[in-house]
Write a protein that holds these residues in place. Structure first.
Motif, mmCIF file in Angstrom:
data_model
loop_
_atom_site.group_PDB
_atom_site.id
_atom_site.type_symbol
_atom_site.label_atom_id
_atom_site.label_comp_id
_atom_site.label_asym_id
_atom_site.label_seq_id
_atom_site.Cartn_x
_atom_site.Cartn_y
_atom_site.Cartn_z
ATOM 1 N N TRP A 1 27.240 -9.359 -14.333
ATOM 2 C CA TRP A 1 26.574 -8.276 -15.051
ATOM 3 C C TRP A 1 26.516 -7.026 -14.202
ATOM 4 C CZ3 TRP A 1 24.994 -8.732 -20.088
ATOM 5 C CH2 TRP A 1 24.974 -10.022 -20.622
ATOM 6 N N ARG B 1 25.254 -2.708 -14.445
ATOM 7 C CA ARG B 1 24.672 -1.643 -15.263
ATOM 8 C C ARG B 1 25.420 -0.343 -15.033
ATOM 9 N NH1 ARG B 1 18.639 -0.473 -13.040
ATOM 10 N NH2 ARG B 1 18.910 1.312 -14.429
ATOM 11 N N GLU C 1 23.410 -6.126 -22.868
ATOM 12 C CA GLU C 1 22.093 -6.738 -23.017
ATOM 13 C C GLU C 1 21.019 -5.786 -22.528
ATOM 14 O OE1 GLU C 1 22.112 -11.354 -22.263
ATOM 15 O OE2 GLU C 1 20.816 -10.373 -20.794
ATOM 16 N N LYS C 2 19.914 -5.776 -23.253
ATOM 17 C CA LYS C 2 18.805 -4.936 -22.828
ATOM 18 C C LYS C 2 18.030 -5.686 -21.756
ATOM 19 C CE LYS C 2 15.584 -2.982 -25.887
ATOM 20 N NZ LYS C 2 15.339 -2.197 -27.091
ATOM 21 N N ARG C 3 17.694 -4.975 -20.679
ATOM 22 C CA ARG C 3 16.943 -5.602 -19.597
ATOM 23 C C ARG C 3 15.755 -4.732 -19.226
ATOM 24 N NH1 ARG C 3 20.812 -8.381 -16.194
ATOM 25 N NH2 ARG C 3 21.994 -9.722 -17.628
ATOM 26 N N THR C 4 14.754 -5.374 -18.677
ATOM 27 C CA THR C 4 13.685 -4.583 -18.067
ATOM 28 C C THR C 4 13.593 -4.966 -16.611
ATOM 29 O OG1 THR C 4 12.179 -6.264 -18.920
ATOM 30 C CG2 THR C 4 12.221 -4.171 -20.080
ATOM 31 N N THR D 1 13.599 0.280 -18.667
ATOM 32 C CA THR D 1 14.497 -0.490 -19.533
ATOM 33 C C THR D 1 15.909 0.045 -19.350
ATOM 34 O OG1 THR D 1 12.753 0.007 -21.119
ATOM 35 C CG2 THR D 1 14.423 -1.548 -21.807
#
Lengths: 393, 402
Positions: free
Chosen positions: B56, B58, B17-20, B30
């Motif tokens: 989650w 990263r 998922e793309k996150r900011t 991002t």
């Protein structure tokens, strides 16, 4: 060799038999009725103080009565072919004269007088003469016969006999002016259709020619990269033990596919590219033929138009008009017949060229498939052997 | 292998998922977050499924995990992470980290990484790894609390060792050569493969141009029209087929890439050995020189040139009491030194033994994986050839009907 050497027309060795010639080259009409066989080969370079040029051997075998002998061998240069073409156009303005290869291809990847260029040209010249030989009318043209049989000096003197430069220029001027004036207004529907057809055909064939060349270029680049690819696996196998055989196997497959790719490329360049190019040239020729027909019609129309305003001199002109009417009718019939013939040949040529290319591509994939399948079989055999040996106590 | 985590727990990286968010310098950034799902693989009663846990993470957290594992288990060939940035791109693939294809392949790569760690006999038992999979918040703090950073060897020190070590274990020297060769040959392979793919793409796609021209040409032809039209359709099919073919090949490239990065992990183990060996040699050298000093002082002979010796000659010698004191100090140091040397020797031998065991395990894994990769490559080629045969058989039929 520093001069245009005279070649003995009776060469003791004529290696190509008529039968093999039938097999080698596709003919348009009934091959069994052929009585004139021509080959163009053996390019030779000639260097003089003024220029360098290539001559080709034109060998003829015939059973026709009009020919004094049954075999001829002469040498001709490109200029001679140009002369022949212009003579044929002059004699038969509304017949479709086959295309000659271009003088010099600027944009190509080929240098002037490189082996590739000469070979491509030779093949095209060979095609040119054979197409003429197959043409029901052109094959009996006198200049054609002289081209095939005359010695070099005979040909030069015959060339000088024809209408001079000035008269030829006059013809061109007349042609230009008459085309400006007409021939289009009273043009029979059939020829308008032909014009429309040729416009589209010309467009499409040009695009196809470009596409085919692009594909060839991409295939060649692919082949170049593949040449480098296989050896890396071989290099890798040198630092491995257990997987060395598998790596070598992959290297060998890639190398074999690479060789197959070379044939893939060659198939395209030998079969499709020359045909598409020939028909690009043909489309120009056909546009020219249609124009010339229009010019002939134009001559008639303008004379008729002039007569309409001079009722008194009707009788004087009627003979002239009659002649022109005949001329137009001849031209139209000749063109119609030749057009039908051309269309049939085009269909046949295209069908055959594309089918051969498809077959060629099939062979490429079949060869690659066999290579990889045999590699896979060898690997799974190994696995089974390994498994068996592990089971044993 | 029986006890490894992979057998007890199903691990997947199922989503990206793309996150900011805001980074350490409070600037907006991002990034992509990956969903890790875990589920116990235990026999459940009929109809019951173990609950799925998820959290989650990263990419930078994966990096932290790997760094921790590399430092904590220097004798282990630690599985590599998928590449940080897209490399060995051929023209179609984007070099952008946000590109969906790249993200997807990275997701698969991260899942593969976790599975590799979970099936490793030693690594799978690590608690930090377990909490990476299960502990939602505060994981970074837990890792940092282990103080693993202190154990990390400085890069400079390691480089120094590489050049100065006198008697490394020959097997590690060979292994280092092997990993250099492996890295070089795989990168070369990947580069050329990418170029080959690019060219093949070109061949197929140009054929796509035939379709439209054939169609337009067929409009002015009577007898040839049908054949041209249908042939054109097959040309379109041919041109479109390359996309799937090359996408599949990317998986093959990824398998090779994993071992490209594994080469770096191998080198890290070799470097650790060199470092330890260097340390050992330095300690032994130090001990020898101290013993010599001791002997010189005790017997009063100077065997080697030393500044002290010179100054004592110039400025007068020491008193016997001073000398005795020095000897005592040295004797203590020597004793300490000998003990240290003994333990360093033991450490070194243990390291070599356990490292070599993992290297053997790695070799078998590598041979198995690469052989499978080569086989799957052959399968891909076969599939591509079969598709080509079908298309051109159809096209040939259409052409012959023109």
């Amino acid at each position: 060799d520093t001069s245009l050497a005279e070649v003995n027309s009776f060469s003791p060795s004529m290696p190509i038999s008529p039968l093999s010639m039938i097999n080698q080259y596709k003919f348009e009409d009934e091959p069994e009725l052929r009585d004139l066989f021509i080959t163009v080969d053996d390019p030779e370079s000639h260097v003089t103080a003024i220029e360098t040029f290539i001559t080709y051997r034109v060998a003829t075998k015939t059973s026709r009565g009009e020919f004094d002998s049954s075999e001829y061998e002469v040498r001709r240069r490109y200029q001679d072919f140009l002369w022949l073409k212009s003579k044929l156009e002059e004699a038969h303005p509304t017949l479709i004269i086959p295309p000659l290869p271009e003088k010099f291809i600027m944009k190509g990847m080929v240098e002037r007088f490189s082996d590739e260029f000469i070979e491509t040209r030779r093949k095209a010249l060979h095609k040119f003469l054979n197409r003429i030989a197959d043409h029901p009318t052109l094959t009996f043209n006198e200049d054609f016969k002289i081209f095939l049989t005359a010695q070099a000096w005979e040909l030069s003197s015959h060339k000088k006999q024809g209408p001079g430069l000035l008269s030829r220029m006059g013809q061109t001027v007349r042609a230009v002016t008459s085309s400006v004036r007409g021939g289009v207004k009273n043009r029979p529907e059939m020829f308008t259709e032909m014009n429309h057809y040729m416009e589209t055909f010309s467009q499409k064939i040009n695009v196809l020619d470009k596409i085919a060349h692009r594909i060839y270029k991409e295939e060649r680049e692919y082949f170049n990269e593949m040449k480098e690819y296989g050896p890396i696996y071989t290099l890798w196998s040198a630092s491995e033990e257990d997987i060395a055989d598998s790596l070598k196997g992959v290297a060998s497959c890639i190398d074999k596919c690479c060789k197959a790719a070379e044939k893939w490329m060659a198939g395209l360049s030998e079969n499709l590219l020359p045909i598409l190019h020939e028909y690009v040239l043909y489309s120009e020729i056909l546009m020219g033929v249609l124009k010339r027909r229009d010019q002939i019609q134009g001559e008639l129309d303008s004379k008729v138009g002039a007569l309409a305003s001079k009722k008194t001199e009707k009788d004087m002109f009627s003979e002239e008009i009659g002649k022109l009417e005949d001329k137009v009718e001849c031209a139209n019939n000749a063109l119609k017949a030749d057009w039908d013939r051309w269309k049939q040949n085009m269909q046949c040529d295209m069908r055959s060229a594309f089918t051969i290319v498809a077959e060629n591509n099939l062979h490429y994939y079949e060869e690659c498939l066999a290579t990889w399948e045999s590699f896979l079989a060898s690997q799974t055999v190994d696995l089974h052997v390994e498994e068996d040996s592990e089971d044993r106590p | 292998m029986e006890d490894c985590l992979a057998k007890k727990m199903e691990i997947t990286v199922s989503e990206a998922e793309k996150r900011t968010g805001r980074n350490a310098m409070n600037m907006q950034e991002t990034y992509t977050a990956y969903l890790i799902e875990t589920r116990a693989v235990e026999p459940q009663s009929e109809g019951q499924c173990a609950p799925v846990d998820s959290l989650w993470r990263r990419y930078s957290e994966f990096e932290l995990l790997r760094t921790y594992l590399s430092v904590t288990y220097p004798h282990i060939v630690v599985p590599p992470l998928p590449e940080k940035r897209a490399d060995f791109v051929w023209h179609k693939l984007s070099a952008d980290n946000m590109d969906p294809d790249f993200v997807e392949r990275r997701r698969i790569g991260l899942e593969n990484f976790l599975l590799r760690v979970a099936s490793h006999p030693v690594l799978c038992q690590d608690k930090i790894f377990y909490s990476f999979l299960t502990q939602e918040g505060g994981w970074r703090e837990v890792v940092n609390e282990t103080g693993f950073q202190i154990k990390a060897d400085s890069r400079l020190k390691a480089l120094n060792a590489t050049f100065r070590v006198k008697n490394p274990d020959k097997r590690f020297t060979e292994l280092k050569h092997y990993s250099d060769e492996l890295q070089s040959v795989i990168s070369h392979l990947l580069r050329v493969r990418a170029r080959v793919a690019d060219r093949l793409y070109g061949v197929y796609k140009v054929h796509g141009n035939y379709g439209r021209v054939f169609s337009e040409w067929s409009a002015i032809e009577k007898e040839m029209g049908d054949g041209l039209q249908s042939a054109g359709h097959h040309m379109d099919v041919y041109a479109a087929s390359i996309d799937d073919i090359l996408e599949e090949e990317e998986h093959y490239a990824d398998q090779l890439k994993e071992y490209l990065f594994y080469a770096e992990a191998l080198r890290a183990v070799c470097r650790k050995h060199e470092l330890m060996q260097y340390d050992l040699e330095m300690a032994a050298q130090d001990l020898t020189s101290k013993k010599q000093q001791c002997e010189e002082l005790a017997t009063g002979t100077v065997r080697t040139f030393s500044l002290k010796g010179m100054t004592s000659k110039l400025f007068g010698q020491e008193t016997p009491e001073q000398r005795e004191a020095k000897v005592k100090v040295l004797e203590e140091q020597i004793q300490e030194g000998e003990e240290q040397l003994k333990s360093k020797n033991l450490e070194g031998r243990d390291f070599v033994k356990s490292a070599w065991a993992d290297i053997e395990r790695f070799k078998e894994q590598k041979n198995h994986d690469l052989k499978e990769a080569l086989i799957s490559y052959a399968v891909m080629q076969i599939s591509m050839c079969k598709k080509g045969i079908q298309v051109w058989t159809n096209a040939k039929e259409c052409f012959s009907k023109m």
